[in-house]
Design an enzyme around this catalytic site. Structure first.
Site, short mmCIF file in Angstrom:
data_model
loop_
_atom_site.label_atom_id
_atom_site.label_comp_id
_atom_site.label_asym_id
_atom_site.label_seq_id
_atom_site.Cartn_x
_atom_site.Cartn_y
_atom_site.Cartn_z
N ASP A 57 0.86 -1.18 0.00
CA ASP A 57 0.00 0.00 0.00
C ASP A 57 0.90 1.24 0.00
O ASP A 57 2.13 1.12 -0.07
CB ASP A 57 -0.99 -0.03 1.18
N ALA A 89 -3.31 4.46 -8.06
CA ALA A 89 -3.55 5.63 -8.93
C ALA A 89 -4.08 6.76 -8.08
O ALA A 89 -4.61 6.54 -6.99
CB ALA A 89 -4.57 5.29 -10.02
N TYR A 111 -7.14 14.68 -14.31
CA TYR A 111 -7.07 13.23 -14.05
C TYR A 111 -6.85 12.48 -15.37
O TYR A 111 -5.92 11.69 -15.50
CB TYR A 111 -8.35 12.76 -13.35
N TRP A 158 -16.16 3.78 -14.36
CA TRP A 158 -17.19 3.80 -13.31
C TRP A 158 -17.04 2.59 -12.36
O TRP A 158 -17.97 1.78 -12.21
CB TRP A 158 -18.58 3.82 -13.92
N1 LIG Z 1 -12.57 4.41 -9.63
C1 LIG Z 1 -13.04 4.56 -10.86
O1 LIG Z 1 -14.22 4.86 -11.07
C2 LIG Z 1 -12.14 4.32 -12.04
C3 LIG Z 1 -12.65 4.57 -13.33
C4 LIG Z 1 -11.82 4.33 -14.43
C5 LIG Z 1 -10.54 3.87 -14.25
N2 LIG Z 1 -10.07 3.65 -12.98
C6 LIG Z 1 -8.69 3.17 -12.84
O2 LIG Z 1 -8.73 1.88 -12.25
C7 LIG Z 1 -7.60 1.69 -11.40
C8 LIG Z 1 -8.06 1.25 -10.02
O3 LIG Z 1 -8.91 2.23 -9.47
P1 LIG Z 1 -9.58 2.06 -8.03
O4 LIG Z 1 -10.96 2.57 -8.12
O5 LIG Z 1 -9.32 0.70 -7.50
O6 LIG Z 1 -8.72 3.13 -7.20
P2 LIG Z 1 -8.76 3.46 -5.64
O7 LIG Z 1 -9.79 2.62 -4.97
O8 LIG Z 1 -8.84 4.95 -5.53
O9 LIG Z 1 -7.35 2.96 -5.16
C9 LIG Z 1 -6.19 3.57 -5.59
C10 LIG Z 1 -5.06 3.15 -4.69
O10 LIG Z 1 -3.92 3.91 -5.12
C11 LIG Z 1 -3.10 4.05 -4.04
N3 LIG Z 1 -2.32 5.27 -4.06
C12 LIG Z 1 -2.77 6.56 -4.14
N4 LIG Z 1 -1.73 7.40 -3.98
C13 LIG Z 1 -0.62 6.63 -3.81
C14 LIG Z 1 0.74 6.93 -3.58
N5 LIG Z 1 1.19 8.19 -3.44
N6 LIG Z 1 1.63 5.89 -3.45
C15 LIG Z 1 1.20 4.62 -3.55
N7 LIG Z 1 -0.09 4.28 -3.74
C16 LIG Z 1 -0.98 5.28 -3.87
C17 LIG Z 1 -3.97 4.13 -2.79
O11 LIG Z 1 -3.26 3.43 -1.80
P3 LIG Z 1 -3.51 3.58 -0.19
O12 LIG Z 1 -4.94 3.19 0.00
O13 LIG Z 1 -2.57 2.63 0.40
O14 LIG Z 1 -3.23 5.02 0.16
C18 LIG Z 1 -5.27 3.43 -3.21
O15 LIG Z 1 -5.50 2.25 -2.49
C19 LIG Z 1 -6.84 3.02 -11.42
O16 LIG Z 1 -5.81 2.95 -12.36
C20 LIG Z 1 -7.87 4.03 -11.87
O17 LIG Z 1 -7.28 5.14 -12.54
C21 LIG Z 1 -10.85 3.84 -11.89
#
Ligand SMILES: NC(=O)c1ccc[n+]([C@@H]2O[C@H](COP(=O)([O-])OP(=O)(O)OC[C@H]3O[C@@H](n4cnc5c(N)ncnc54)[C@H](OP(=O)(O)O)[C@@H]3O)[C@@H](O)[C@H]2O)c1
Length: 292
Positions: A30, A59, A124, A149
């Site tokens: 993490d 991310a 973003y 999403w």
């Molecule tokens: N969420 C959406 O709706 C969405 C839509 C389209 C694409 N995506 C893409 O899908 C992927 C997964 O998204 P998700 O929704 O699972 O994201 P998420 O729940 O926001 O999780 C992102 C993770 O990134 C980690 N992170 C953030 N800053 C960091 C840093 N400085 N160093 C190391 N780790 C860091 C965080 O770790 P900690 O918890 O340990 O801080 C968090 O657990 C990403 O690439 C995102 O761009 C997401």
């Protein structure tokens, strides 16, 4: 084969961990263990474990805040990804990375395929498309899965926000003129790992979403109808869910009107029937309410 996962506590990271936790030589981190603000931490980690597979589920995902925290968004979504990609090439690892529907401007009238011109509207999306470019420039082996999403039982997402808001009976104004594909984080994790197991599908950008599409408003109504039958907590009346247009709902970041991703390429690679977004939503609700 050793595998490193970054972002183990995110929506996607948790579901990838569930798939891989039982494996020997699986190392997951993490942000307190490997922080992308410090590129040296990425380097030390990858040179220590020398994985053959690097999965980047980390991310900066705060779409609105990114308009203010510009430097941070680019640091995590571009600079850190560039570093991981360079190291992947150096240690001969395959990089599995995730990107977003927000790399598009939303002006197309049909679903976006992988060859469509990108043109992000906000920071973003800009930071994510640059991250993709850094991977391609590095010439490492890769998968880039674009998704949209993302919903799950974890973290900060539209579905959990709605379930919370259904507990109050205050009017809910939900955007009715942005279209996309709700995607279960477990569906994303399971299917990306399935494709990664097949070396022939490498070095591809692949839209990884279920079938169909909807608006945020229709998604809220779908959730409401599902939840009201079994949740005693739900106090909201149906009349209090109201459609609103993007122009009347100001947000810091501009979002694409159409961010529907076509999953035709994914379907041809996976060679299995792909479920609908409704099934993805039902699966998340099933995990939250234990077989509602
Ligand atoms: N969420 C959406 O709706 C969405 C839509 C389209 C694409 N995506 C893409 O899908 C992927 C997964 O998204 P998700 O929704 O699972 O994201 P998420 O729940 O926001 O999780 C992102 C993770 O990134 C980690 N992170 C953030 N800053 C960091 C840093 N400085 N160093 C190391 N780790 C860091 C965080 O770790 P900690 O918890 O340990 O801080 C968090 O657990 C990403 O690439 C995102 O761009 C997401």
């Amino acid at each position: 084969m050793s595998i490193v996962l970054f972002g183990k506590n995110g929506q996607l990271g948790r579901h990838i961990s569930k798939n891989l936790d039982h494996r020997e030589n699986f190392y997951s981190f993490d942000s307190s263990e490997v922080n992308f603000h410090n590129l040296n931490e990425i380097e030390s980690c990858l040179l220590k474990y020398k994985p053959k597979l690097i999965i980047n589920a980390a991310a900066y995902t705060k779409v609105d805040l990114a308009e203010e925290e510009i430097e941070t968004a680019f640091k995590i979504n571009t600079d850190a990804v560039a570093k991981i990609a360079r190291l992947s090439k150096e240690i001969d690892a395959c990089l599995v990375h995730y990107s977003t529907d927000y790399v598009f401007d939303g002006k197309k009238n049909d679903p976006y395929n992988e060859l469509d011109q990108t043109g992000p509207l906000g920071i973003y999306g800009k930071s994510k498309i640059l991250g993709e470019k850094k991977i391609l420039d590095s010439e490492c082996e890769y998968y880039i899965f674009r998704t949209s999403w993302v919903i799950s039982e974890f973290g900060d997402n539209f579905l959990l926000k709605m379930l919370d808001l259904f507990k109050k009976n205050s009017p809910l104004k939900i955007i009715d003129d942005q279209y996309g594909v709700p995607t279960d984080a477990k569906f994303l994790a399971d299917n990306s790992l399935k494709l990664v197991n097949n070396v022939e599908t490498r070095n591809n950008i692949i839209n990884l979403v279920p079938s169909g599409s909807t608006s945020w408003y229709n998604l809220a109504v779908y959730l409401y109808k599902k939840v009201k039958n079994f949740s005693k907590d739900s106090k909201l009346s149906r009349d209090n869910i109201l459609p609103i247009s993007s122009v009347d709902y100001k947000t810091l970041a501009k979002r694409p009107r159409n961010s529907i991703l076509s999953n035709e390429k994914f379907k041809s690679l996976i060679k299995e029937a792909v479920p609908s977004w409704e099934t993805n939503v039902d699966n998340v609700l099933n995990r939250i309410y234990k077989n509602f």
